[in-house]
Scaffold this active site. Structure first.
Site, PDB file in Angstrom:
ATOM      1  N   LEU A   1     -48.541 -40.072 -36.008  1.00 59.82           N
ATOM      2  CA  LEU A   1     -49.931 -39.654 -35.887  1.00 59.82           C
ATOM      3  C   LEU A   1     -50.090 -38.844 -34.601  1.00 59.82           C
ATOM      4  CD1 LEU A   1     -52.843 -39.889 -37.015  1.00 59.82           C
ATOM      5  CD2 LEU A   1     -53.096 -41.933 -35.570  1.00 59.82           C
TER       6      LEU A   1
ATOM      7  N   ASN B   1     -38.926 -31.684 -28.868  1.00 54.91           N
ATOM      8  CA  ASN B   1     -38.337 -31.511 -30.198  1.00 54.91           C
ATOM      9  C   ASN B   1     -38.102 -30.060 -30.566  1.00 54.91           C
ATOM     10  OD1 ASN B   1     -38.121 -34.353 -31.362  1.00 54.91           O
ATOM     11  ND2 ASN B   1     -40.185 -34.335 -30.517  1.00 54.91           N
TER      12      ASN B   1
ATOM     13  N   GLU C   1     -42.807 -25.610 -23.766  1.00 60.68           N
ATOM     14  CA  GLU C   1     -42.266 -26.078 -25.045  1.00 60.68           C
ATOM     15  C   GLU C   1     -41.819 -27.535 -24.941  1.00 60.68           C
ATOM     16  OE1 GLU C   1     -42.672 -24.497 -27.610  1.00 60.68           O
ATOM     17  OE2 GLU C   1     -42.837 -22.378 -27.074  1.00 60.68           O
TER      18      GLU C   1
ATOM     19  N   ASP D   1     -39.097 -44.381 -31.083  1.00 58.53           N
ATOM     20  CA  ASP D   1     -40.135 -44.232 -32.112  1.00 58.53           C
ATOM     21  C   ASP D   1     -39.599 -43.477 -33.326  1.00 58.53           C
ATOM     22  OD1 ASP D   1     -42.361 -45.580 -31.170  1.00 58.53           O
ATOM     23  OD2 ASP D   1     -43.196 -43.850 -30.116  1.00 58.53           O
TER      24      ASP D   1
END
Length: 444
Positions: A307, A64, A61, A387
């Site tokens: 993306l 996030n 996993e 990011d």
């Protein structure tokens, strides 16, 4: 003088009692087949009410999803504190390491990383008592620098439910199979295994649980009169109690990032994207508990894009657009918004990124390139957060369908106070309109 001697004697006796080690009740029943004593065996602790909850997640996993599991567990512990007031509950933060997307091999092993590298610990503590793993190892009783947990519960799904499609709450102790048992017995009441890569951690007992239901149902397994430390493996199996509610969002809002990561992202926005909090109406109080409901954030004069490529090209190919299709959709939106700057957070290859830029030569297409200092200090996880921060402050955001990386950006934008129409968007397989993820709006 006599009164002083009595005080000294009293204080000496207090210190003796305070420093007595935890001992098992001599009337404890013998351990059962899983290595656990039953409820008749109570911990005799004259000096500490501390109880520790530890957890781990299925290794594949990502970063996030793990953040989402923290929210489930934090809400669980907060509600536990309200109900089990006899004890002092603490949530031990599992160290980060060896995640799929952390591909920068040249910076060395990315293991046993503390939460403070990525998150503001005092901010988390305003929601629930949390401590880092190294703090737990320092304060938890140990012998010869060896820390032994009281019990590990390994959660597993009931495969029959998934076969039949009939789901119901379940919390049942089952025999641990070789497939499940990633821990092994090395002697009586001592199990070793993968404890976040620490070789000085063992457990007295291991139990396997077929589990389905809300995370609050794990309360019955804690047995604080028996165990001081309880670890749950595969905690991602336990479901949210309050997903999308005010309680969920309080825990989520507490997850402020390391302040240096904000500084790096904000400097990048200022230099390359002409974006500042003052100008963009994105200022926030230092204390998340002081935040107010608003929808007037404007954001910097750029469109941001997440993306997702790589694993999604295999696992979710029916929904992933080609680079050419993505560029066409982005061009339409940039023109509609009259923006000339596009910031891209992506795991795409250099070739794919350059292809995207090639289709968008009339625009400035940027992505964050970490310095040697940033990458070596904050690792791939910190670069990903930078990011996400930059994406979160854009005038308009487009994400990737069903990506948890995208979900976390959308949550941040909801907290900052953007209009929902600027947040809940994603690229389609082609230029036609596609299904939406839905809008998970903040609740204050």
């Amino acid at each position: 003088m006599f009164d002083l001697l009595l005080r000294v004697l009293y204080f000496t006796l207090f210190l003796i009692n305070f420093t007595q080690p935890i001992v098992e009740n001599e009337f404890c029943d013998k351990p059962d087949e899983y290595g656990e004593n039953n409820n008749k065996c109570n911990i005799q602790s004259s000096y500490s009410r501390n109880r520790y909850i530890l957890y781990e997640i299925n290794p594949p996993e990502g970063f996030n999803l793990r953040r989402d599991v923290f929210i489930r567990t934090a809400v669980f512990v907060k509600n536990l504190i309200k109900k089990e007031k006899e004890f002092r509950w603490q949530l031990v933060l599992p160290p980060w390491g060896n995640l799929y997307h952390w591909q920068s091999k040249h910076i060395g092993l990315q293991t046993q990383l503390p939460w403070s590298l990525f998150f503001d610990i005092p901010s988390l503590q305003k929601y629930v008592p949390v401590i880092e793993m190294y703090q737990f190892l320092q304060e938890y009783p140990s012998e010869n620098k060896q820390t032994q947990l009281d019990i590990v519960y390994i959660l597993k799904n009931d495969e029959e439910m998934f076969k039949t499609g009939i789901f119901k709450d379940k919390n049942e102790i089952v025999k641990c199979t070789d497939k499940l048992l990633q821990f092994y017995k090395i002697e009586s009441k001592k199990y070793s295994g993968h404890f976040w890569g620490f070789h000085n951690i063992t457990s007295k007992a291991i139990k396997c649980i077929e589990f389905h239901g809300m995370i609050s149902h794990l309360r019955q397994n804690l047995k604080p009169n028996v165990y001081r430390s309880v670890m749950f493996d595969h905690m991602e199996i336990a479901l949210h109690d309050f997903y999308g509610t005010q309680e969920y969002w309080k825990a989520r809002r507490s997850m402020r990032y390391n302040s240096e990561l904000y500084n790096i992202a904000n400097e990048y926005r200022k230099v390359f994207l002409n974006s500042t909090n003052e100008r963009d109406r994105t200022e926030r109080p230092d204390d998340w508990t002081k935040e107010k409901n608003k929808r007037n954030a404007v954001g910097g004069p750029y469109l941001s894009l997440h993306l997702r490529r790589r694993d999604f090209l295999v696992g979710r190919s029916p929904r992933v657009p080609s680079i050419k299709s993505a560029a066409s959709q982005l061009k339409n939106k940039l023109d509609e918004l009259r923006l000339k700057f596009l910031f891209v957070a992506t795991d795409a290859t250099e070739k794919e990124f350059n292809e995207l830029k090639g289709y968008l030569t009339d625009y400035t297409v940027l992505r964050f390139i970490p310095s040697h200092y940033v990458l070596n200090k904050f690792k791939d996880g910190g670069v990903a957060i930078i990011d996400q921060i930059i994406c979160s402050y854009a005038r308009y955001f487009i994400g990737t369908h069903e990506s948890t990386f995208t979900f976390r950006i959308q949550e941040d934008r909801e907290i900052i106070g953007f209009p929902t129409k600027t947040t809940f968007n994603h690229l389609c397989k082609d230029t036609k309109k596609c299904d939406s993820n839905g809008q998970w709006e903040i609740v204050w």
